[in-house]
Design a protein around this motif. Structure first.
Motif, mmCIF file in Angstrom:
data_model
loop_
_atom_site.group_PDB
_atom_site.id
_atom_site.type_symbol
_atom_site.label_atom_id
_atom_site.label_comp_id
_atom_site.label_asym_id
_atom_site.label_seq_id
_atom_site.Cartn_x
_atom_site.Cartn_y
_atom_site.Cartn_z
ATOM 1 N N LYS A 1 30.830 61.278 66.956
ATOM 2 C CA LYS A 1 31.442 62.603 66.874
ATOM 3 C C LYS A 1 32.945 62.488 67.047
ATOM 4 O O LYS A 1 33.694 63.321 66.550
ATOM 5 C CB LYS A 1 30.863 63.526 67.952
ATOM 6 C CG LYS A 1 29.433 63.928 67.701
ATOM 7 C CD LYS A 1 28.974 64.929 68.751
ATOM 8 C CE LYS A 1 27.546 65.350 68.478
ATOM 9 N NZ LYS A 1 27.105 66.369 69.439
ATOM 10 N N THR B 1 33.366 63.246 61.178
ATOM 11 C CA THR B 1 33.787 63.010 62.549
ATOM 12 C C THR B 1 35.182 63.555 62.822
ATOM 13 O O THR B 1 35.939 63.836 61.889
ATOM 14 C CB THR B 1 33.720 61.498 62.871
ATOM 15 O OG1 THR B 1 33.968 61.279 64.248
ATOM 16 C CG2 THR B 1 34.700 60.691 62.044
ATOM 17 N N ILE C 1 29.709 66.517 74.424
ATOM 18 C CA ILE C 1 29.164 65.151 74.371
ATOM 19 C C ILE C 1 28.724 64.763 75.780
ATOM 20 O O ILE C 1 29.507 64.825 76.724
ATOM 21 C CB ILE C 1 30.221 64.161 73.833
ATOM 22 C CG1 ILE C 1 30.557 64.516 72.374
ATOM 23 C CG2 ILE C 1 29.720 62.726 73.942
ATOM 24 C CD1 ILE C 1 31.705 63.721 71.792
ATOM 25 N N LEU D 1 33.041 69.371 72.359
ATOM 26 C CA LEU D 1 31.901 68.976 71.531
ATOM 27 C C LEU D 1 30.614 68.804 72.347
ATOM 28 O O LEU D 1 29.572 68.476 71.782
ATOM 29 C CB LEU D 1 32.224 67.673 70.783
ATOM 30 C CG LEU D 1 33.345 67.754 69.743
ATOM 31 C CD1 LEU D 1 33.646 66.388 69.157
ATOM 32 C CD2 LEU D 1 33.005 68.760 68.644
ATOM 33 N N LYS E 1 28.453 58.581 71.150
ATOM 34 C CA LYS E 1 29.036 59.480 70.151
ATOM 35 C C LYS E 1 30.554 59.316 70.103
ATOM 36 O O LYS E 1 31.246 60.105 69.472
ATOM 37 C CB LYS E 1 28.646 60.934 70.456
ATOM 38 C CG LYS E 1 27.169 61.184 70.246
ATOM 39 C CD LYS E 1 26.786 60.878 68.813
ATOM 40 C CE LYS E 1 25.310 60.769 68.574
ATOM 41 N NZ LYS E 1 24.998 60.137 67.296
#
Length: 166
Positions: free
Chosen positions: A88, A125, A162, A160, A9
């Protein structure tokens, strides 16, 4: 000329392959690649956790900066590449990547270290620009600014949520 985890990501975009990349067939090889590896490790990442590509996927003659025509020729492929990876976080290393994706002529020293929300094709993004490792090799005093950017990236990964594969 891509490397890393296509399921990541986090995507990194550089300018174009240099001589080392041209020989090896992967982005960010040689001294700049070793520095990028150290930069990633400083925030607990490595090439297995990110996906790396370039604005232009061949080495321009005499290792020069890609021309506008070369960038325009590869731009549709770059957009498709971003859509497929669907990151992302998109990290733009250097002015060429910044100006291509953000579509402005702002210099990297003024644009670096700022988050932008950007829609690129079908991908939405978070984008940040930082100095290219090759530039940092020549301008060592700018490494402190890149460290600030790296800490911002580490914080965004946390925000986020991730997952980083080990």
């Amino acid at each position: 000329f891509a490397d890393g985890n296509p399921n990541s990501k986090i995507m990194i975009i550089g300018e174009a392959p240099g001589s080392n990349e041209d020989e090896q067939g992967y982005p960010f090889e040689g001294r700049a690649g070793k520095l990028l590896d150290k930069m990633l490790l400083s925030i607990n990442l490595d090439r297995r956790n990110v996906y790396i590509t370039n604005v232009v996927n061949y080495k321009p003659p005499e290792n020069r900066k890609p021309t506008e025509q070369e960038i325009e020729r590869y731009f549709p492929f770059l957009i498709k590449h971003i859509e497929i990876i669907n990151p992302k976080i998109l990290i733009l290393l250097g002015s060429t990547a910044l100006n291509t994706i953000v579509e402005n002529k702002e210099v990297i020293s003024k644009a670096r270290g700022k988050w932008l929300s950007k829609k690129i094709g079908s991908c939405s993004t978070s984008v940040i620009a930082s100095f290219h490792p090759a530039f940092l090799i020549r301008q060592q005093e700018q490494k402190k600014m890149s460290w600030i950017d790296l800490k911002m990236i580490r914080k965004k990964i946390f925000e986020l949520k991730i997952k980083i594969e080990k």
